[in-house]
Design a protein around this motif. Structure first.
Motif, PDB file in Angstrom:
ATOM      1  N   GLY A 161       0.802  -1.219   0.000  1.00 48.19           N
ATOM      2  CA  GLY A 161       0.000   0.000   0.000  1.00 48.19           C
ATOM      3  C   GLY A 161       0.832   1.265   0.000  1.00 48.19           C
ATOM      4  N   GLN A 162       2.062   1.164   0.488  1.00 46.22           N
ATOM      5  CA  GLN A 162       2.874   2.370   0.632  1.00 46.22           C
ATOM      6  C   GLN A 162       3.937   2.493  -0.473  1.00 46.22           C
ATOM      7  OE1 GLN A 162       2.493   1.878   5.485  1.00 46.22           O
ATOM      8  NE2 GLN A 162       4.359   2.794   4.727  1.00 46.22           N
ATOM      9  N   GLU A 163       3.837   1.649  -1.494  1.00 46.63           N
ATOM     10  CA  GLU A 163       4.910   1.559  -2.494  1.00 46.63           C
ATOM     11  C   GLU A 163       5.222   2.878  -3.175  1.00 46.63           C
ATOM     12  OE1 GLU A 163       2.230  -0.398  -2.400  1.00 46.63           O
ATOM     13  OE2 GLU A 163       2.883  -2.474  -2.227  1.00 46.63           O
ATOM     14  N   ALA A 164       4.204   3.720  -3.332  1.00 46.91           N
ATOM     15  CA  ALA A 164       4.432   4.972  -4.059  1.00 46.91           C
ATOM     16  C   ALA A 164       5.486   5.831  -3.355  1.00 46.91           C
ATOM     17  CB  ALA A 164       3.125   5.742  -4.194  1.00 46.91           C
ATOM     18  N   VAL A 165       5.598   5.686  -2.049  1.00 43.46           N
ATOM     19  CA  VAL A 165       6.547   6.518  -1.307  1.00 43.46           C
ATOM     20  C   VAL A 165       7.974   6.027  -1.563  1.00 43.46           C
ATOM     21  CG1 VAL A 165       7.204   7.391   0.946  1.00 43.46           C
ATOM     22  CG2 VAL A 165       4.792   6.956   0.439  1.00 43.46           C
ATOM     23  N   SER A 166       8.183   4.732  -1.345  1.00 44.10           N
ATOM     24  CA  SER A 166       9.522   4.180  -1.556  1.00 44.10           C
ATOM     25  C   SER A 166       9.966   4.404  -2.994  1.00 44.10           C
ATOM     26  CB  SER A 166       9.516   2.684  -1.229  1.00 44.10           C
ATOM     27  OG  SER A 166      10.781   2.132  -1.484  1.00 44.10           O
ATOM     28  N   THR A 167       9.121   4.028  -3.939  1.00 53.06           N
ATOM     29  CA  THR A 167       9.475   4.151  -5.353  1.00 53.06           C
ATOM     30  C   THR A 167       9.617   5.621  -5.751  1.00 53.06           C
ATOM     31  OG1 THR A 167       8.323   2.092  -5.831  1.00 53.06           O
ATOM     32  CG2 THR A 167       8.730   3.569  -7.683  1.00 53.06           C
ATOM     33  N   GLY A 168       8.658   6.424  -5.322  1.00 52.86           N
ATOM     34  CA  GLY A 168       8.653   7.836  -5.714  1.00 52.86           C
ATOM     35  C   GLY A 168       9.899   8.575  -5.257  1.00 52.86           C
ATOM     36  N   PHE A 169      10.394   8.216  -4.096  1.00 53.32           N
ATOM     37  CA  PHE A 169      11.595   8.878  -3.575  1.00 53.32           C
ATOM     38  C   PHE A 169      12.887   8.192  -4.017  1.00 53.32           C
ATOM     39  CE2 PHE A 169       9.001  11.365  -0.701  1.00 53.32           C
ATOM     40  CZ  PHE A 169       9.776  12.497  -0.495  1.00 53.32           C
ATOM     41  N   ILE A 170      12.993   6.901  -3.717  1.00 53.95           N
ATOM     42  CA  ILE A 170      14.312   6.263  -3.809  1.00 53.95           C
ATOM     43  C   ILE A 170      14.784   6.137  -5.249  1.00 53.95           C
ATOM     44  CG2 ILE A 170      15.623   4.176  -3.240  1.00 53.95           C
ATOM     45  CD1 ILE A 170      13.892   3.882  -0.762  1.00 53.95           C
ATOM     46  N   LYS A 171      13.833   5.984  -6.173  1.00 55.10           N
ATOM     47  CA  LYS A 171      14.252   5.837  -7.573  1.00 55.10           C
ATOM     48  C   LYS A 171      14.872   7.115  -8.136  1.00 55.10           C
ATOM     49  CE  LYS A 171      13.923   1.662  -8.118  1.00 55.10           C
ATOM     50  NZ  LYS A 171      15.180   0.939  -8.352  1.00 55.10           N
ATOM     51  N   LEU A 172      14.757   8.209  -7.408  1.00 53.26           N
ATOM     52  CA  LEU A 172      15.393   9.457  -7.849  1.00 53.26           C
ATOM     53  C   LEU A 172      16.809   9.598  -7.304  1.00 53.26           C
ATOM     54  CD1 LEU A 172      12.394  11.886  -7.308  1.00 53.26           C
ATOM     55  CD2 LEU A 172      13.390  11.282  -9.507  1.00 53.26           C
ATOM     56  N   LEU A 173      17.203   8.681  -6.451  1.00 54.95           N
ATOM     57  CA  LEU A 173      18.506   8.816  -5.794  1.00 54.95           C
ATOM     58  C   LEU A 173      19.628   8.279  -6.669  1.00 54.95           C
ATOM     59  CD1 LEU A 173      17.814   7.688  -2.109  1.00 54.95           C
ATOM     60  CD2 LEU A 173      17.895  10.011  -3.031  1.00 54.95           C
ATOM     61  N   LYS A 174      20.820   8.754  -6.366  1.00 54.48           N
ATOM     62  CA  LYS A 174      22.019   8.153  -6.933  1.00 54.48           C
ATOM     63  C   LYS A 174      22.483   7.049  -5.986  1.00 54.48           C
ATOM     64  CE  LYS A 174      24.415  12.104  -7.215  1.00 54.48           C
ATOM     65  NZ  LYS A 174      25.416  13.085  -7.639  1.00 54.48           N
ATOM     66  N   LYS A 175      23.344   6.209  -6.501  1.00 51.17           N
ATOM     67  CA  LYS A 175      23.809   5.105  -5.667  1.00 51.17           C
ATOM     68  C   LYS A 175      24.512   5.596  -4.401  1.00 51.17           C
ATOM     69  CE  LYS A 175      25.824   0.557  -5.857  1.00 51.17           C
ATOM     70  NZ  LYS A 175      26.471  -0.494  -6.628  1.00 51.17           N
ATOM     71  N   GLU A 176      25.202   6.726  -4.502  1.00 46.51           N
ATOM     72  CA  GLU A 176      25.960   7.242  -3.350  1.00 46.51           C
ATOM     73  C   GLU A 176      25.040   7.813  -2.271  1.00 46.51           C
ATOM     74  OE1 GLU A 176      26.785   7.253  -6.871  1.00 46.51           O
ATOM     75  OE2 GLU A 176      26.967   9.423  -6.665  1.00 46.51           O
ATOM     76  N   ASP A 177      23.803   8.085  -2.612  1.00 47.25           N
ATOM     77  CA  ASP A 177      22.893   8.675  -1.628  1.00 47.25           C
ATOM     78  C   ASP A 177      22.505   7.641  -0.577  1.00 47.25           C
ATOM     79  OD1 ASP A 177      22.867  11.139  -2.940  1.00 47.25           O
ATOM     80  OD2 ASP A 177      21.192  10.567  -4.234  1.00 47.25           O
ATOM     81  N   TYR A 178      22.141   8.147   0.588  1.00 48.58           N
ATOM     82  CA  TYR A 178      21.858   7.268   1.721  1.00 48.58           C
ATOM     83  C   TYR A 178      20.356   7.106   1.968  1.00 48.58           C
ATOM     84  CZ  TYR A 178      26.724   8.270   2.902  1.00 48.58           C
ATOM     85  OH  TYR A 178      28.081   8.414   2.863  1.00 48.58           O
TER      86      TYR A 178
END
Lengths: 320, 439
Positions: B129-146
């Motif tokens: 149910g909460q996938e939009a948050v994880s995907t919406g945020f983390i997929k914008l990160l670079k590998k070096e981001d935490y």
């Protein structure tokens, strides 16, 4: 709670959810939301509020969903609750109970699986109780609530699911147990095994097996970690001349270490064998089930240690 | 450090559905000008978001009635975004988001299945149910981001790139898991992927995340490391926002302009405690401006809206302009953990949010805008099924951690410390770290 309107329960999920482990089931209905308070997830906050309420005459029972979370509130347990009576030269007593499940649970990893008995028992100003059976839980909790000092009450998640026979005396409304007295769960003459909480059950199982092999083990249920019933322990050791201590916590500076010291100080001449100390492995709790089992004491560890103390042959590499 | 409309150059999000009235059908609540007081009563509609008040009267004797505040919706936006017809994502982006969300959902469903089959144990908290948050945020990160997560961390780990095999094996308690079976469900770590951990206690991860953000700034400004522009995302829930560590870290992050985004996954329930029964002012985003940082409310069931907000917040952090607090209104489709009987949440509430499934919404958006065909999406779902079958098989066949592993990794010091298998204190055992994984 019915005897004293000053007693109230606060903590996370104690009310509408009926307790994370359903320990406070029915209390909200019986005593209402003024005396059964659901709090936000603010251990430091609600523990401090509890201590403050106790300063001014109430008798709070503060539930931690597990004692692991009490670390977020340890400042209030130790600095605000345990030391106040002393610092105020007896002007401010803190009649509060901090209770909740303690010790190794199953499969929940390092942060949720740990015994705090020796942590709190090392602190002057606190009383630390750890029930094993239903009788203990009822008698000791009542004693804790009536006690004028802060009490840390360490229950066990895995024992919540176990049932124990209780006598009519225990069910009587006046039943209460003294703080600072251990109970001899089983009498024996060859070796003394001290334990508390879940480990009492393990020690009793070990004693059954040992009995079949001709070793008569005396099992002491400590009940009270602080004050520690040194006289019962020493009297038993003077009788059996051998001692095995059992706990789930870490070995270094543990409850077993304190018991060992007490026996060496008071009954050294009576010992026929080195004291055997069984404790959890000296590592944070691993998640994997097979490693987890190795990290906490098992019945067979107790049996091996007791046999070693009685100079019976045991395989090497038995500890841990 | 104002967050002005001109910086929001992206086309504004489109509503994914327009038929059902939803709390988020209001404009996004960007309140970046925190010098202006917001007026909670400027919007008076009683949204579903704030509707779980059915048990509030019980508390009337101890708490002041907060009906007025509770009944108010997040205030009208300080910045109104006009809708345009521009698409929010490219085909590639759309498929990447869809794949990640399907992976998150299917992985968790698989976890439930494996838990009931006894393959995993302990507390298992699922993310459905909460996938939009994880995907919406983390997929914008670079590998070096935490990324710093909570006990509900499997899907954050997957979004950050930790392979399904490694996460599944960890849950099975196997030596091939991302923490060799020593961490478990609530403690996923991956140094390689800069996943700084799942933290099992409420509020515990926030200072750690703030520390990671501090280290980025320190490396850049004190150690003069060029390119030390890592951004840290701290994920946590509504229940955490009543915890002191949250407030302490908002203060320090804003004070020192740290490159961090505080992502609140407000799923309205802290186990069985309703957000509204636990929080004096339930609009969490408002706590951002109070500490001198922007606070944003976004529909956490809409991955495209989340992505828009995330993009600006992450860029802002990377530009060195400081932290942002983002409140994502979301919902978990399962109980708090697999051990939770989930008796307190209103079935109507559950149904309402089930109707707003973020995956169905994204699918609809993709199909309606001809970004991909039904077949392409089906192919992704099939692929994910295969990935998970493989992960389960891999985890199942993997070896248990050996006995020798029990005493490893307690200290980084290769000499080792503590009590060894022989019961003796061992501080100079040369074999102590034999077999220790290099992570």
């Amino acid at each position: 709670m019915s005897a004293d309107p000053k007693v109230f329960l606060m903590g996370e999920e104690v009310g509408e959810y009926q307790g994370a482990y359903k320990i406070s089931k029915g209390l909200l209905e019986k005593y209402g939301p003024e005396r059964v308070l659901d709090t936000p997830i603010t251990e430091a906050g609600f523990s401090g509020i509890g201590v403050g309420a106790a300063y001014y005459g109430l008798r709070p029972v503060v539930e931690f969903m597990t004692f692991n979370f009490s670390m977020q509130a340890i400042d209030h347990i130790i600095n605000s609750a345990a030391k106040s009576n002393y610092m105020s030269a007896g002007q401010i007593s803190v009649p509060i109970v901090f209770r909740g499940p303690n010790g190794a649970a199953a499969g929940v990893g390092a942060q949720h699986s740990q015994c705090y008995a020796s942590w709190y028992a090392s602190c002057p100003g606190l009383k630390v109780l750890s029930p094993y059976s239903s009788e203990d839980a009822r008698g000791l909790l009542k004693a804790a609530i009536r006690d004028p000092d802060p009490v840390v009450f360490l229950e066990n998640e895995l024992l919540y699911g176990e049932s124990f026979p209780v006598s009519a005396e225990v069910l009587d409304s006046s039943f209460c147990l003294p703080i600072g007295k251990a109970k001899i769960e089983r009498e024996g003459k060859d070796v003394t095994i001290t334990a508390f909480s879940k480990m009492v059950g393990y020690a009793l199982k070990a004693a059954d097996t040992l009995a079949k092999e001709g070793i008569s083990a005396e099992v002491i249920n400590l009940r009270s970690i602080r004050p520690l019933d040194r006289s019962t322990i020493n009297a038993s050791v003077r009788k059996t001349n051998r001692l095995v201590t059992v706990e789930e916590g870490f070995p270094q500076h543990g409850v077993g270490a304190e018991i060992c010291t007490s026996v060496i100080e008071e009954s050294f001449g009576y010992l026929d064998a080195p004291v055997e100390r069984i404790a959890g492995a000296d590592v944070p709790m691993p998640y994997a089930a097979n490693l987890e089992r190795m990290a906490v004491p098992q019945v067979e560890d107790i049996i091996r240690a007791a046999k070693r103390a009685c100079h019976r042959s045991v395989p090497v590499a038995a500890a841990a | 450090m104002s967050f002005t409309a001109t910086k929001f150059a992206h086309p504004p999000p489109l509503p994914l559905t327009s038929t059902t009235p939803r709390s988020n059908d209001k404009p996004l609540s960007f309140s970046f000008d925190h010098s202006k007081p917001t007026n909670p009563s400027s919007s008076s509609s009683c949204s579903f978001f704030l509707a779980s008040t059915r048990k509030l009267p019980r508390f009337n004797s101890l708490t002041k009635p907060h009906a007025q505040r509770r009944a108010s919706s997040p205030p009208a936006a300080a910045v109104l975004l006009e809708q345009t017809t521009n698409l929010l994502i490219t085909k590639e982006e759309g498929l990447e988001l869809y794949k990640d969300m399907i992976l998150g959902r299917a992985f968790e469903d698989k976890c439930a299945e494996m838990y009931y089959r006894g393959k995993m144990f302990g507390f298992v908290h699922l993310y459905n149910g909460q996938e939009a948050v994880s995907t919406g945020f983390i997929k914008l990160l670079k590998k070096e981001d935490y990324v710093v997560s909570t006990y509900r961390d499997h899907v954050h780990a997957l979004s950050k790139g930790v392979p399904s095999r490694a996460v599944m094996s960890e849950l099975f308690g196997k030596a091939t898991g991302c923490c060799r079976g020593q961490g478990g469900s609530m403690h996923m770590f991956s140094k390689e992927h800069n996943l700084l951990g799942g933290f099992a206690f409420i509020g515990e991860g926030i200072p750690v995340a703030t520390g990671a953000a501090f280290s980025s700034k320190y490396r850049r400004e004190v150690l003069n490391q060029e390119g030390a522009d890592q951004v840290t995302l701290a994920f946590f829930g509504d229940g955490t926002c009543n915890n002191g560590q949250f407030f302490e870290c908002l203060n320090m992050a804003a004070l020192w302009k740290l490159p961090i985004v505080f992502v609140v996954e407000n799923n309205l329930w802290a186990i069985g405690m309703s957000h509204l029964r636990a929080t004096s002012d339930p609009q969490i985003w408002k706590k951002g401006p109070a500490f001198g940082m922007p606070g944003v409310h976004v529909d956490g069931m809409d991955v495209l809206k989340v992505r828009e907000v995330a993009k600006e917040a992450i860029q802002r952090a990377r530009r060195g302009e400081g932290p942002t607090l983002v409140e994502c209104e979301t919902y978990r489709f399962r109980g708090h953990s697999l051990a939770d009987p989930d008796e307190l949440r209103d079935p109507a509430e559950k149904e309402h949010y089930a109707g707003r499934d973020p995956i169905s919404a994204l699918k609809k958006y993709i199909l309606e805008n001809n970004l991909a065909t039904e077949q392409e999406l089906k192919a992704i779902e099939k692929k994910i099924d295969e990935v998970l079958e493989d992960a389960v098989e891999f985890a199942d066949k993997s070896p248990l951690p050996p006995r020798s592993q029990l005493l490893e990794n307690v200290f980084a010091d290769p000499k080792g410390f503590g009590i060894g298998p022989d019961g003796k204190y061992r501080c100079e055992d040369p074999k102590f770290t034999e077999g220790t994984a290099h992570v």
